[in-house]
Motif scaffolding. Structure first.
Motif, PDB file in Angstrom:
ATOM      1  N   GLY A  13     -15.603   1.496   1.011  1.00  0.00           N
ATOM      2  CA  GLY A  13     -16.211   0.167   0.951  1.00  0.00           C
ATOM      3  C   GLY A  13     -15.430  -0.863   1.741  1.00  0.00           C
ATOM      4  N   ILE A  14     -14.116  -0.807   1.631  1.00  0.00           N
ATOM      5  CA  ILE A  14     -13.269  -1.755   2.365  1.00  0.00           C
ATOM      6  C   ILE A  14     -13.356  -1.498   3.869  1.00  0.00           C
ATOM      7  N   LEU A  15     -13.223  -0.232   4.260  1.00  0.00           N
ATOM      8  CA  LEU A  15     -13.255   0.115   5.688  1.00  0.00           C
ATOM      9  C   LEU A  15     -14.595  -0.208   6.335  1.00  0.00           C
ATOM     10  N   GLU A  16     -15.687   0.031   5.589  1.00  0.00           N
ATOM     11  CA  GLU A  16     -17.021  -0.228   6.129  1.00  0.00           C
ATOM     12  C   GLU A  16     -17.484  -1.657   5.890  1.00  0.00           C
ATOM     13  N   ARG A  17     -16.645  -2.452   5.259  1.00  0.00           N
ATOM     14  CA  ARG A  17     -16.911  -3.867   4.983  1.00  0.00           C
ATOM     15  C   ARG A  17     -18.218  -4.079   4.221  1.00  0.00           C
ATOM     16  N   HIS A  18     -18.390  -3.276   3.184  1.00  0.00           N
ATOM     17  CA  HIS A  18     -19.570  -3.465   2.325  1.00  0.00           C
ATOM     18  C   HIS A  18     -19.518  -4.854   1.701  1.00  0.00           C
ATOM     19  N   PRO A  19     -20.663  -5.478   1.486  1.00  0.00           N
ATOM     20  CA  PRO A  19     -20.689  -6.839   0.938  1.00  0.00           C
ATOM     21  C   PRO A  19     -19.967  -6.975  -0.412  1.00  0.00           C
ATOM     22  N   GLU A  20     -20.009  -5.940  -1.241  1.00  0.00           N
ATOM     23  CA  GLU A  20     -19.368  -6.031  -2.558  1.00  0.00           C
ATOM     24  C   GLU A  20     -17.889  -5.630  -2.544  1.00  0.00           C
ATOM     25  N   ALA A  21     -17.398  -5.148  -1.416  1.00  0.00           N
ATOM     26  CA  ALA A  21     -16.002  -4.712  -1.319  1.00  0.00           C
ATOM     27  C   ALA A  21     -15.070  -5.899  -1.084  1.00  0.00           C
ATOM     28  N   GLU A  30      -6.820  -0.206   8.207  1.00  0.00           N
ATOM     29  CA  GLU A  30      -6.953   1.030   8.983  1.00  0.00           C
ATOM     30  C   GLU A  30      -5.619   1.758   9.121  1.00  0.00           C
ATOM     31  N   ALA A  31      -4.536   1.022   9.340  1.00  0.00           N
ATOM     32  CA  ALA A  31      -3.218   1.646   9.461  1.00  0.00           C
ATOM     33  C   ALA A  31      -2.807   2.291   8.137  1.00  0.00           C
ATOM     34  N   ALA A  32      -3.074   1.619   7.036  1.00  0.00           N
ATOM     35  CA  ALA A  32      -2.739   2.183   5.723  1.00  0.00           C
ATOM     36  C   ALA A  32      -3.582   3.422   5.441  1.00  0.00           C
ATOM     37  N   TYR A  33      -4.852   3.353   5.750  1.00  0.00           N
ATOM     38  CA  TYR A  33      -5.757   4.484   5.508  1.00  0.00           C
ATOM     39  C   TYR A  33      -5.346   5.716   6.319  1.00  0.00           C
ATOM     40  N   ALA A  34      -4.747   5.501   7.465  1.00  0.00           N
ATOM     41  CA  ALA A  34      -4.314   6.610   8.319  1.00  0.00           C
ATOM     42  C   ALA A  34      -3.151   7.395   7.703  1.00  0.00           C
ATOM     43  N   GLU A  35      -2.481   6.825   6.720  1.00  0.00           N
ATOM     44  CA  GLU A  35      -1.360   7.489   6.042  1.00  0.00           C
ATOM     45  C   GLU A  35      -1.886   8.233   4.813  1.00  0.00           C
ATOM     46  N   ARG A  39      -3.586   6.678   1.405  1.00  0.00           N
ATOM     47  CA  ARG A  39      -5.016   6.931   1.207  1.00  0.00           C
ATOM     48  C   ARG A  39      -5.300   7.490  -0.189  1.00  0.00           C
ATOM     49  N   ALA A  40      -4.311   8.118  -0.819  1.00  0.00           N
ATOM     50  CA  ALA A  40      -4.467   8.670  -2.169  1.00  0.00           C
ATOM     51  C   ALA A  40      -4.278   7.614  -3.256  1.00  0.00           C
ATOM     52  N   LEU A  41      -3.801   6.429  -2.869  1.00  0.00           N
ATOM     53  CA  LEU A  41      -3.564   5.355  -3.837  1.00  0.00           C
ATOM     54  C   LEU A  41      -4.740   4.383  -3.847  1.00  0.00           C
ATOM     55  N   GLU A  95       3.616   0.449  11.701  1.00  0.00           N
ATOM     56  CA  GLU A  95       5.009   0.493  11.244  1.00  0.00           C
ATOM     57  C   GLU A  95       5.109   0.076   9.782  1.00  0.00           C
ATOM     58  N   ALA A  96       4.335  -0.922   9.402  1.00  0.00           N
ATOM     59  CA  ALA A  96       4.347  -1.394   8.015  1.00  0.00           C
ATOM     60  C   ALA A  96       3.851  -0.306   7.069  1.00  0.00           C
ATOM     61  N   ALA A  97       2.761   0.351   7.434  1.00  0.00           N
ATOM     62  CA  ALA A  97       2.227   1.425   6.586  1.00  0.00           C
ATOM     63  C   ALA A  97       3.242   2.563   6.451  1.00  0.00           C
ATOM     64  N   ALA A  98       3.890   2.928   7.553  1.00  0.00           N
ATOM     65  CA  ALA A  98       4.906   3.989   7.505  1.00  0.00           C
ATOM     66  C   ALA A  98       6.094   3.578   6.633  1.00  0.00           C
ATOM     67  N   LEU A  99       6.468   2.310   6.678  1.00  0.00           N
ATOM     68  CA  LEU A  99       7.581   1.838   5.859  1.00  0.00           C
ATOM     69  C   LEU A  99       7.222   1.872   4.371  1.00  0.00           C
ATOM     70  N   VAL A 100       6.000   1.516   4.035  1.00  0.00           N
ATOM     71  CA  VAL A 100       5.567   1.624   2.634  1.00  0.00           C
ATOM     72  C   VAL A 100       5.670   3.077   2.185  1.00  0.00           C
ATOM     73  N   VAL A 101       5.159   4.001   2.995  1.00  0.00           N
ATOM     74  CA  VAL A 101       5.234   5.427   2.647  1.00  0.00           C
ATOM     75  C   VAL A 101       6.679   5.858   2.433  1.00  0.00           C
ATOM     76  N   ALA A 102       7.575   5.411   3.302  1.00  0.00           N
ATOM     77  CA  ALA A 102       8.986   5.782   3.193  1.00  0.00           C
ATOM     78  C   ALA A 102       9.623   5.284   1.901  1.00  0.00           C
ATOM     79  N   HIS A 103       9.054   4.235   1.283  1.00  0.00           N
ATOM     80  CA  HIS A 103       9.615   3.672   0.059  1.00  0.00           C
ATOM     81  C   HIS A 103       8.810   4.014  -1.198  1.00  0.00           C
ATOM     82  N   LEU A 104       7.858   4.930  -1.080  1.00  0.00           N
ATOM     83  CA  LEU A 104       7.129   5.356  -2.274  1.00  0.00           C
ATOM     84  C   LEU A 104       7.998   6.291  -3.103  1.00  0.00           C
ATOM     85  N   PRO A 105       7.903   6.190  -4.413  1.00  0.00           N
ATOM     86  CA  PRO A 105       8.634   7.148  -5.251  1.00  0.00           C
ATOM     87  C   PRO A 105       8.116   8.569  -5.004  1.00  0.00           C
TER      88      PRO A 105
END
Length: 124
Positions: A13-21, A30-35, A39-41, A95-105
């Motif tokens: 919904g977010i990626l396709e920009r649905h009206p209710e999303a 898109e960068a976060a979704y690529a990780e 994508r599992a969160l 880079e931001a998405a990769a850094l978040v992944v690097a700091h996930l428990p």
């Protein structure tokens, strides 16, 4: 065909920009979704930030790093309660998405359906 999970439906919904999303910065989304780990969160864009949660309904986990920014620059913040609040700044969305992944428990993901905290494992 398997039924779409709440997390998958929310991302779509977010990626396709649905009206209710919820709305967020497309380049960051898109960068976060690529990780795959992100994508599992459960994604929650709000007020220029993209937060990630271990669960799909309020109250949220709020214990993971998150991204604030746009297509030009991003800042990654540690979750609330962590001393070093800024983990990285002047980053591209990728880079931001990769850094978040690097700091996930290590035990993080996929998100479960329901409110935080997680349900207790029942012992029979």
């Amino acid at each position: 065909m398997t039924e779409e999970t709440v997390v998958e439906k929310t991302w779509r919904g977010i990626l396709e920009r649905h009206p209710e999303a919820r709305r967020g910065e497309p380049a960051v989304i898109e960068a976060a979704y690529a990780e795959p780990r992100l994508r599992a969160l459960f994604p929650f864009p709000s007020h220029g930030a993209l937060t990630f949660h271990r669960n799909t309904r309020f109250p949220w986990s709020n214990d993971l790093p998150f991204i604030v920014g746009d297509a030009q620059w991003c800042i990654v913040y540690a979750p609330r309660g962590v001393t070093q609040r800024v983990l990285g700044e002047s980053l591209t969305p990728q880079e931001a998405a990769a850094l978040v992944v690097a700091h996930l428990p290590p035990d993080c993901g996929p998100a479960f359906d329901g409110p935080w905290p997680p349900p207790e494992n029942s012992v029979d």
